[in-house]
Design a protein around this motif. Sequence first.
Motif, PDB file in Angstrom:
ATOM      1  N   THR A 131       0.845  -1.200   0.000  1.00  0.00           N
ATOM      2  CA  THR A 131       0.000   0.000   0.000  1.00  0.00           C
ATOM      3  C   THR A 131       0.878   1.246   0.000  1.00  0.00           C
ATOM      4  O   THR A 131       1.703   1.424   0.897  1.00  0.00           O
ATOM      5  N   PRO A 132       0.724   2.106  -1.011  1.00  0.00           N
ATOM      6  CA  PRO A 132       1.590   3.283  -1.131  1.00  0.00           C
ATOM      7  C   PRO A 132       1.103   4.472  -0.297  1.00  0.00           C
ATOM      8  O   PRO A 132      -0.040   4.502   0.161  1.00  0.00           O
ATOM      9  N   GLN A 133       1.992   5.433  -0.158  1.00  0.00           N
ATOM     10  CA  GLN A 133       1.649   6.707   0.485  1.00  0.00           C
ATOM     11  C   GLN A 133       1.032   7.622  -0.574  1.00  0.00           C
ATOM     12  O   GLN A 133       1.536   7.707  -1.696  1.00  0.00           O
ATOM     13  N   VAL A 134      -0.054   8.304  -0.200  1.00  0.00           N
ATOM     14  CA  VAL A 134      -0.655   9.299  -1.092  1.00  0.00           C
ATOM     15  C   VAL A 134       0.136  10.593  -0.893  1.00  0.00           C
ATOM     16  O   VAL A 134       0.161  11.143   0.199  1.00  0.00           O
ATOM     17  N   VAL A 135       0.788  11.072  -1.959  1.00  0.00           N
ATOM     18  CA  VAL A 135       1.585  12.289  -1.847  1.00  0.00           C
ATOM     19  C   VAL A 135       0.874  13.516  -2.408  1.00  0.00           C
ATOM     20  O   VAL A 135       1.275  14.636  -2.121  1.00  0.00           O
ATOM     21  N   ARG A 136      -0.156  13.304  -3.195  1.00  0.00           N
ATOM     22  CA  ARG A 136      -0.979  14.413  -3.665  1.00  0.00           C
ATOM     23  C   ARG A 136      -2.411  13.903  -3.798  1.00  0.00           C
ATOM     24  O   ARG A 136      -2.663  12.958  -4.546  1.00  0.00           O
ATOM     25  N   PRO A 137      -3.351  14.534  -3.092  1.00  0.00           N
ATOM     26  CA  PRO A 137      -4.730  14.040  -3.100  1.00  0.00           C
ATOM     27  C   PRO A 137      -5.519  14.496  -4.326  1.00  0.00           C
ATOM     28  O   PRO A 137      -5.078  15.342  -5.108  1.00  0.00           O
ATOM     29  N   PHE A 138      -6.695  13.940  -4.455  1.00  0.00           N
ATOM     30  CA  PHE A 138      -7.671  14.307  -5.476  1.00  0.00           C
ATOM     31  C   PHE A 138      -8.112  15.740  -5.200  1.00  0.00           C
ATOM     32  O   PHE A 138      -8.480  16.085  -4.077  1.00  0.00           O
ATOM     33  N   GLY A 187      -7.100  13.023  -9.945  1.00  0.00           N
ATOM     34  CA  GLY A 187      -6.641  11.715  -9.499  1.00  0.00           C
ATOM     35  C   GLY A 187      -5.823  11.885  -8.244  1.00  0.00           C
ATOM     36  O   GLY A 187      -5.875  12.929  -7.593  1.00  0.00           O
ATOM     37  N   VAL A 188      -5.071  10.857  -7.894  1.00  0.00           N
ATOM     38  CA  VAL A 188      -4.170  10.921  -6.746  1.00  0.00           C
ATOM     39  C   VAL A 188      -2.780  10.509  -7.216  1.00  0.00           C
ATOM     40  O   VAL A 188      -2.636   9.741  -8.165  1.00  0.00           O
ATOM     41  N   ASP A 189      -1.757  11.041  -6.555  1.00  0.00           N
ATOM     42  CA  ASP A 189      -0.384  10.631  -6.823  1.00  0.00           C
ATOM     43  C   ASP A 189       0.070   9.739  -5.688  1.00  0.00           C
ATOM     44  O   ASP A 189      -0.066  10.095  -4.505  1.00  0.00           O
ATOM     45  N   LEU A 190       0.592   8.575  -6.050  1.00  0.00           N
ATOM     46  CA  LEU A 190       1.021   7.575  -5.082  1.00  0.00           C
ATOM     47  C   LEU A 190       2.534   7.397  -5.169  1.00  0.00           C
ATOM     48  O   LEU A 190       3.078   7.199  -6.266  1.00  0.00           O
ATOM     49  N   ALA A 191       3.219   7.455  -4.013  1.00  0.00           N
ATOM     50  CA  ALA A 191       4.672   7.317  -3.971  1.00  0.00           C
ATOM     51  C   ALA A 191       5.078   5.890  -4.323  1.00  0.00           C
ATOM     52  O   ALA A 191       4.442   4.919  -3.895  1.00  0.00           O
ATOM     53  N   ALA A 192       6.141   5.783  -5.111  1.00  0.00           N
ATOM     54  CA  ALA A 192       6.656   4.480  -5.520  1.00  0.00           C
ATOM     55  C   ALA A 192       8.102   4.659  -5.983  1.00  0.00           C
ATOM     56  O   ALA A 192       8.711   5.699  -5.714  1.00  0.00           O
ATOM     57  N   CYS A 240       6.248  15.411  -8.020  1.00  0.00           N
ATOM     58  CA  CYS A 240       6.298  14.253  -7.126  1.00  0.00           C
ATOM     59  C   CYS A 240       7.437  14.422  -6.128  1.00  0.00           C
ATOM     60  O   CYS A 240       8.573  14.689  -6.509  1.00  0.00           O
ATOM     61  N   ARG A 241       7.104  14.244  -4.842  1.00  0.00           N
ATOM     62  CA  ARG A 241       8.119  14.361  -3.785  1.00  0.00           C
ATOM     63  C   ARG A 241       8.894  13.060  -3.596  1.00  0.00           C
ATOM     64  O   ARG A 241       9.928  13.045  -2.954  1.00  0.00           O
ATOM     65  N   ALA A 242       8.388  11.963  -4.131  1.00  0.00           N
ATOM     66  CA  ALA A 242       9.047  10.659  -4.006  1.00  0.00           C
ATOM     67  C   ALA A 242       9.960  10.435  -5.209  1.00  0.00           C
ATOM     68  O   ALA A 242       9.983  11.230  -6.145  1.00  0.00           O
ATOM     69  N   SER A 243      10.702   9.329  -5.200  1.00  0.00           N
ATOM     70  CA  SER A 243      11.590   9.047  -6.338  1.00  0.00           C
ATOM     71  C   SER A 243      10.794   8.847  -7.622  1.00  0.00           C
ATOM     72  O   SER A 243      11.289   9.099  -8.710  1.00  0.00           O
ATOM     73  N   ALA A 244       9.546   8.402  -7.485  1.00  0.00           N
ATOM     74  CA  ALA A 244       8.627   8.283  -8.620  1.00  0.00           C
ATOM     75  C   ALA A 244       7.210   8.301  -8.055  1.00  0.00           C
ATOM     76  O   ALA A 244       6.994   7.974  -6.887  1.00  0.00           O
ATOM     77  N   CYS A 245       6.254   8.680  -8.879  1.00  0.00           N
ATOM     78  CA  CYS A 245       4.853   8.700  -8.451  1.00  0.00           C
ATOM     79  C   CYS A 245       3.981   8.119  -9.541  1.00  0.00           C
ATOM     80  O   CYS A 245       4.197   8.387 -10.721  1.00  0.00           O
TER      81      CYS A 245
END
Length: 179
Positions: free
Chosen positions: A34-41, A54-59, A126-131
């Motif tokens: 389950t990923p972290q939501v880094v940007r909500p809808f 949509g939502v952005d999910l960290a990955a 994206c704040r993560a290495s990829a989203c």
Amino acid sequence: MWLPTAVCLLLALPFGSTATSEPGSAYRWPLAPTPQVVRPFDPPAQRWQAGHRGVDLAARADDAVLSARAGTVNFAGSVAGRPTVSVMHADGILTTYEPVVARVRRGDHVGRGEVIGLLAAGHDGCRASACLHWGARRGRGRDAVYLDPLGLLGVVQVRLKPLTPADAPGRARPADAPR
């Protein structure tokens, strides 16, 4: 009046789509674990305005992206230079995943949790290495209604509150309240 707002919110959420009698038919996260939501809808006030549909999910780049539910691949290709996959589900909801390098083709049937592609690096903001940008909508064109994909999972809570206590049904307005 708060009632129409409440009704609109309830109608916009895809209630009933997360639980059916068919085993494995519920929506699931498109990444594991389950990923972290880094940007909500954050939909726009008007459908033609800018917003986050949509939502952005960290990955991480090259993580497997999974179909959130069984369906048919509606699109696998490039949109504005970004690799994108979309899947049409039996309930009429189209889920979209980007930037995803497809491992499927248009017309392929995919199962819930099946790998549909690999996450590409380079998602702006994206704040993560990829989203993974994960979107959902019902309908097409002018009739399209964008949905919060987290609502498909049943993780969105809606709390309705009156604007002021005086606006609540059955409550009298205080004599000194402005009119």
